[in-house]
Structure formats: C-alpha cells, structure tokens
Design a protein around this motif. Structure first.
Motif, short mmCIF file in Angstrom:
data_model
loop_
_atom_site.label_atom_id
_atom_site.label_comp_id
_atom_site.label_asym_id
_atom_site.label_seq_id
_atom_site.Cartn_x
_atom_site.Cartn_y
_atom_site.Cartn_z
N ASP A 72 6.73 12.10 1.38
CA ASP A 72 6.47 12.81 2.63
C ASP A 72 5.80 11.92 3.68
O ASP A 72 5.54 12.36 4.81
CB ASP A 72 5.65 14.08 2.37
N GLY A 73 5.50 10.69 3.34
CA GLY A 73 4.93 9.75 4.30
C GLY A 73 3.41 9.82 4.40
O GLY A 73 2.80 9.01 5.11
N LEU A 74 2.80 10.77 3.70
CA LEU A 74 1.33 10.83 3.72
C LEU A 74 0.80 9.72 2.81
O LEU A 74 1.47 9.33 1.85
CB LEU A 74 0.86 12.19 3.21
N PRO A 75 -0.39 9.18 3.13
CA PRO A 75 -0.89 8.04 2.33
C PRO A 75 -0.91 8.33 0.83
O PRO A 75 -1.29 9.42 0.41
CB PRO A 75 -2.32 7.86 2.87
N LEU A 76 -0.46 7.36 0.08
CA LEU A 76 -0.47 7.46 -1.38
C LEU A 76 -1.61 6.61 -1.91
O LEU A 76 -1.80 5.48 -1.45
CB LEU A 76 0.84 6.92 -1.97
N GLU A 77 -2.36 7.15 -2.83
CA GLU A 77 -3.42 6.34 -3.45
C GLU A 77 -3.46 6.69 -4.92
O GLU A 77 -3.57 7.86 -5.28
CB GLU A 77 -4.76 6.61 -2.79
N ASN A 78 -3.32 5.69 -5.76
CA ASN A 78 -3.40 5.94 -7.19
C ASN A 78 -4.22 4.83 -7.82
O ASN A 78 -3.69 3.87 -8.36
CB ASN A 78 -2.00 6.02 -7.81
N ASN A 79 -5.52 4.97 -7.67
CA ASN A 79 -6.41 3.93 -8.17
C ASN A 79 -7.55 4.55 -8.97
O ASN A 79 -8.54 5.00 -8.43
CB ASN A 79 -6.97 3.12 -6.99
N GLY A 137 -1.64 1.73 -3.77
CA GLY A 137 -1.43 2.75 -2.74
C GLY A 137 -0.45 2.29 -1.68
O GLY A 137 0.03 1.14 -1.71
N ALA A 138 -0.12 3.20 -0.78
CA ALA A 138 0.80 2.88 0.32
C ALA A 138 0.52 3.81 1.49
O ALA A 138 0.05 4.95 1.29
CB ALA A 138 2.24 3.02 -0.14
N PHE A 139 0.76 3.34 2.69
CA PHE A 139 0.61 4.17 3.88
C PHE A 139 1.52 3.63 4.97
O PHE A 139 2.07 2.52 4.84
CB PHE A 139 -0.86 4.21 4.34
N ILE A 140 1.69 4.44 6.02
CA ILE A 140 2.54 3.99 7.13
C ILE A 140 1.65 3.63 8.31
O ILE A 140 0.79 4.41 8.72
CB ILE A 140 3.55 5.10 7.52
N GLU A 141 1.86 2.42 8.83
CA GLU A 141 1.07 1.94 9.97
C GLU A 141 2.04 1.46 11.04
O GLU A 141 2.85 0.56 10.77
CB GLU A 141 0.16 0.79 9.51
N ASN A 142 1.96 2.04 12.21
CA ASN A 142 2.88 1.72 13.30
C ASN A 142 4.34 1.77 12.84
O ASN A 142 5.16 0.91 13.20
CB ASN A 142 2.58 0.33 13.89
N GLY A 143 4.66 2.75 12.02
CA GLY A 143 6.04 2.94 11.58
C GLY A 143 6.47 2.06 10.43
O GLY A 143 7.61 2.15 9.98
N VAL A 144 5.55 1.21 9.94
CA VAL A 144 5.90 0.28 8.86
C VAL A 144 5.15 0.67 7.58
O VAL A 144 3.96 1.02 7.65
CB VAL A 144 5.53 -1.17 9.26
N VAL A 165 0.44 -5.62 1.68
CA VAL A 165 1.79 -6.17 1.84
C VAL A 165 2.48 -5.39 2.95
O VAL A 165 2.51 -4.15 2.92
CB VAL A 165 2.61 -6.06 0.54
N ASP A 166 3.01 -6.10 3.94
CA ASP A 166 3.81 -5.49 5.00
C ASP A 166 5.25 -5.49 4.50
O ASP A 166 5.87 -6.55 4.35
CB ASP A 166 3.66 -6.33 6.28
N THR A 167 5.80 -4.30 4.22
CA THR A 167 7.12 -4.27 3.59
C THR A 167 8.27 -4.68 4.52
O THR A 167 9.38 -4.90 4.07
CB THR A 167 7.44 -2.85 3.03
N ILE A 219 8.93 0.72 -5.40
CA ILE A 219 7.47 0.84 -5.51
C ILE A 219 6.99 2.19 -4.98
O ILE A 219 6.14 2.85 -5.60
CB ILE A 219 6.77 -0.35 -4.81
N ILE A 220 7.56 2.63 -3.86
CA ILE A 220 7.16 3.94 -3.31
C ILE A 220 7.55 5.06 -4.29
O ILE A 220 6.76 5.98 -4.53
CB ILE A 220 7.81 4.18 -1.93
#
Lengths: 286, 207
Positions: free
Chosen positions: A77-84, A224-231, A248-250, A201-202
């Motif tokens: 859904d694009g919301l930040p993922l965190e699994n730590n 984790g992963a998140f969207i920053e400026n569309g990336v 990492v900038d994908t 990975i996502i």
C-alpha cells in the motif's frame, strides 16, 4: 446545522445529475455522520473504498514508473514498512564483542549476521549476543556455516545454506519456522536489475519477512522501506556500522548514508562506491 | 570656495576608492572560479567520485578556513563549497548529494608504492601527530576490501580521513595487521586505484 447545509448542497448536486469527486463523496459521508445520520453499510463500504483510492492516487501521483510498478505487482500500500526486531546487534568489527560471547574473532561475519538477524526479524524474535553464539554453534553443526575457500583459507562465517541458518535460529529460539521461505543461495544481480530486486524485497518485507543485500563483498540486512519523493528507499542495518543509518535508493540501487551539511542546513546523501552484486529475500507465508 | 573644491576632491577620491575595491573583489571572484581548471577535478567513470588535482581543499567552519592538502595535487586551492558547486554545475553530483570519495589512480604495479607515499605525505601534515600504524578504526570486509579511518583535528575541528583499499594479503582480523605500511595492495586489479575521503566535523566512531 453547518453539516446539514453541506449535506443539502451535496444532495442538490447529486439530484441535478452532478458527479461528485472522490473527496467530495467522502466529505458528504463525513458530514452525514457528523450530523448524526447513520450511514448504510453500502455507504460505509463506499467511503472506505474511496479513501483507499484517494490514498493510492496521492501516492502514485508523484511516483516514478518503477515505484508504481512495484506497488502494482506486490500489492504494497506504499505506507512505510518496518520489520526490525533486532536493533541491537553484535558489531562484527568489534573483536571485543565477538570474543565476549566466544564467536570467532575473524572478518566476514556480515553474511552470517545478516542472515540470522533477518531470519529472527521474520520469525518475530529478538536475539541476544549469547543466542547468536548458540545459533552459530547449531548452524556450524548442521553445516550451514563456515567453509574453506579454494586457497585453503578458513572462513568461519561463510554461509553454505541459508535455509539451514533459519532453522538454527528457530531451533535456538524454539519457534516454528515452517512459514519462512528462503532460497538456498544468494541471488546474483546488478544495479540495472533494480526493478526485480525492488519487487522481491518489497514483497518479502510486506509479507512480514526480511531481506539481505550484498554490496561489493559486504552483506547487510534490509529492515524496512518507504517512499521518498516518489522513489522506493530501503532502510539498511549494517552490522559493520550498526549505529550509522544506511539506505538504498532503488532507482539506481545506490547505497548511501546521510551527512548533515551545515551550509545548506540539510541532510545530504553520501553515496557509497560499493555496488550491489547479490540479494536474498526471506518471505513469510500466510 | 577652497573648502568646496576640497570637499569635491574628497568625494571623487571616495568614488575612485570604492570603484577600485569593487573591481578587486570582482577580479578575485573570477580568479577563484577560474582556479578550477577542467583537468583539476575529474569525474571518475560517471560516478560521484573524483580524481582531485587541486593543491588544497579548504573547509570553512564558523568563519575559519581549514586547509587540507591533497596528495598529488598542484593546481591551486579550492574551497569545499566551490568544489561542490562546480560538481553540481557540471552535473557530476546531484543536488543534496555529496561526493562518494576521491580516487588515486596509478600505473599497473605501482599501487602499494603509491599508497605508502600517500601515507607518508599525510604524515607530513594533517596526520603529523597521529601514529599511522594505529588507525582510529579498521574495517575488514570480504574479498580483501579494507577501510581504514584516521581521526585528526584542524584548528580544533574534528576530521576523519577514510581510506578504502583492496589488499593482496590474507587479513583475517586486526591482529594480522602489524603495520599499515606493510599492507600490500592488490596489484592485479583491472583498474589500479584506491579511494579516500575526508569527513569534516566527524569522528570515526560516528561512521
């Protein structure tokens, strides 16, 4: 009173054959609820669906083609993922920390540590340094870790079998690992395969799992992963620099850290010269 | 009448002085900009890394100018901000992106020799009070990759010199490194290089 006026206005427009936008429909339902008018099940469902569509539209409006594609393919859904579950890790570069629990004081623990801490994240458990040692002993016993290279050099932390490392974590922590999926070996890749790597990975993170990336001979865990400026940005935990946030900038698979620039008063990226060569996702089944 | 003439003379002098000062400032600005010759800062293989040929890199901290000599550099001084602006203008770097590192490129078979010359060069200036054989931190990675960090200070401001090398030696742990000068770099690299970077206002334990 104001809610009733708003409701009247919206209903007049609907009666005139006007098509309300998604946000106007949501505002109409909200006004009805605020005025004490109970929504029908159909209206409630419609509001939830419209809110989801609005959120996705807002998310994808500024997103890159790659991000849109990953969102579509993975269902994230694009919301930040965190699994730590393992923020505090053994610093692989600290002889003191390795020796303290009886682990081999030798280089190259990155691959083993990234694997077992990633497995622990996916299993939802936290590892103490003493448990890491027990996992190492178990993994060594079942042949999952340590090897001798072609030149006769002993590599105590080389991972031979990723799946067996996950089993070692489960055995020590006494948890069921039957819902964890991991390949036997690292998957080879290059920066230009960023779409495939980001997707995999996502998908793993979104399933509640984890992943590992390897850059120029150094393995790190994706937490984790998140969207920053569309990336899409991956958040990295590096056992060589546990206190330094790494990303990492994908869009290019560029590995970077952040540095505060006093002149611009902003954080800026410091790209690493290291290049992605391998990755491995740890997926969690439903 | 005489006072009026004197007053006018003073006014003319002031105008001339202001004009001259302005010109000096203008020519200084141009000089700084023209100091960066095309060959002085070379982008390395389309990456955010550079082969730096400037003589000194100058960091500015609270009005102080902190000079860092550049190994093999002889093309004048450049402030760090000017270097960044130059790299941005040339599209070598993106906005809000710093340099990854600087590169020392050598002829085949000269990597270890040049690395030792690099250490000796910095022992003569920024690392003069530092024991080269006792780096602040060393990270040993797989495949011979080693990162060495030296903490140092310039006028009370903390800096870190980071070195990224690929070794030929079988280094298992820190005890295997008796002297940094004895480390042999991998001379078989297709591209014989090693990397370095300065971190201003940092200490190695933050990296």
């Amino acid at each position: 009173m104001q809610y009733l006026i708003a409701i009247d206005k919206y209903e007049e427009r609907i009666a005139d054959g006007d098509k309300l936008t998604g946000s106007e429909m949501i505002a109409y339902y909200d006004a009805k609820e605020a005025a004490g008018i109970e929504l029908t099940i159909e209206e409630k469902g419609n509001r939830m669906m419209l809110a989801y569509v609005e959120k996705m539209e807002a998310l994808t409006a500024n997103s890159t083609e790659l991000t849109v594609s990953v969102l579509e393919k993975t269902g994230w859904d694009g919301l930040p993922l965190e699994n730590n579950k393992n923020s505090n890790v053994i610093d692989q570069m600290s002889s003191k920390e390795l020796k303290a629990v009886g682990l081999p004081d030798q280089y190259g623990a990155c691959m083993f540590f990234s694997t077992i801490y990633g497995a622990a994240d996916a299993l939802g458990v936290t590892l103490t340094p003493e448990e890491v040692k027990k996992i190492y002993d178990t993994a060594k016993k079942n042949g999952a870790v340590s090897n001798t290279n072609d030149e006769g050099g002993y590599m105590p932390y080389w991972v031979n079998d990723f799946s067996d490392c996950v089993m070692a974590v489960a055995e020590v922590k006494k948890v069921d690992a039957s819902n964890i999926l991991i390949a036997d070996k690292l998957v080879k890749t290059t920066p230009s395969a960023n779409k495939e790597v980001a997707n995999e990975i996502i998908r793993a993170l979104d399933s509640g799992g984890s992943a590992q990336v390897r850059y120029s001979g150094h393995s790190m865990r994706v937490d984790g992963a998140f969207i920053e400026n569309g990336v899409i940005i991956l958040s990295i935990k590096d056992t060589a620099s546990p206190n330094k946030k790494t990303y990492v900038d994908t869009s290019s698979m560029m590995l970077y850290t952040l540095k505060y620039n006093k002149s611009t008063k902003q954080y800026e990226r410091v790209p690493s010269h290291k290049v992605i060569t391998h990755y491995i996702p740890i997926n969690k089944k439903e | 009448m005489r006072f009026k003439a004197f007053r006018n003379f003073c006014l003319i002098c002031m105008v001339v002085i202001i004009n001259c000062n302005d010109k000096t400032a203008g020519s200084e600005t141009k000089k700084i900009q023209s100091n960066i010759q095309e060959v002085a800062i070379l982008q390395y293989k389309n990456t955010p890394s550079f082969i730096m040929k400037m003589k000194n890199l100058i960091y500015e901290h609270e009005g102080r100018r902190l000079k860092i000599p550049i190994f093999q550099g002889n093309m004048g001084d450049v402030s760090y901000d000017e270097f960044r602006q130059y790299s941005l203008n040339k599209k070598y770097l993106k906005p809000n992106e710093a340099e990854s590192c600087f590169i020392i490129k050598t002829d085949k078979g000269k990597l270890t020799k040049t690395f030792r010359e690099f250490l000796v060069f910095y022992k003569g200036n920024i690392l003069k009070n530092i024991d080269i054989n006792k780096p602040s931190k060393i990270h040993i990675f797989d495949e011979g990759n080693i990162t060495i960090y030296y903490d140092f200070e310039v006028s009370g401001v903390s800096f870190v010199l980071q070195l990224d090398i690929v070794t030929n030696d079988k280094i298992k742990n820190l005890d295997s490194i008796k002297s940094v000068f004895d480390i042999n770099l991998d001379e078989t690299l297709e591209d014989p290089i090693f990397r370095y970077r300065f971190w201003d206002d940092y200490k190695s334990d933050e990296l």
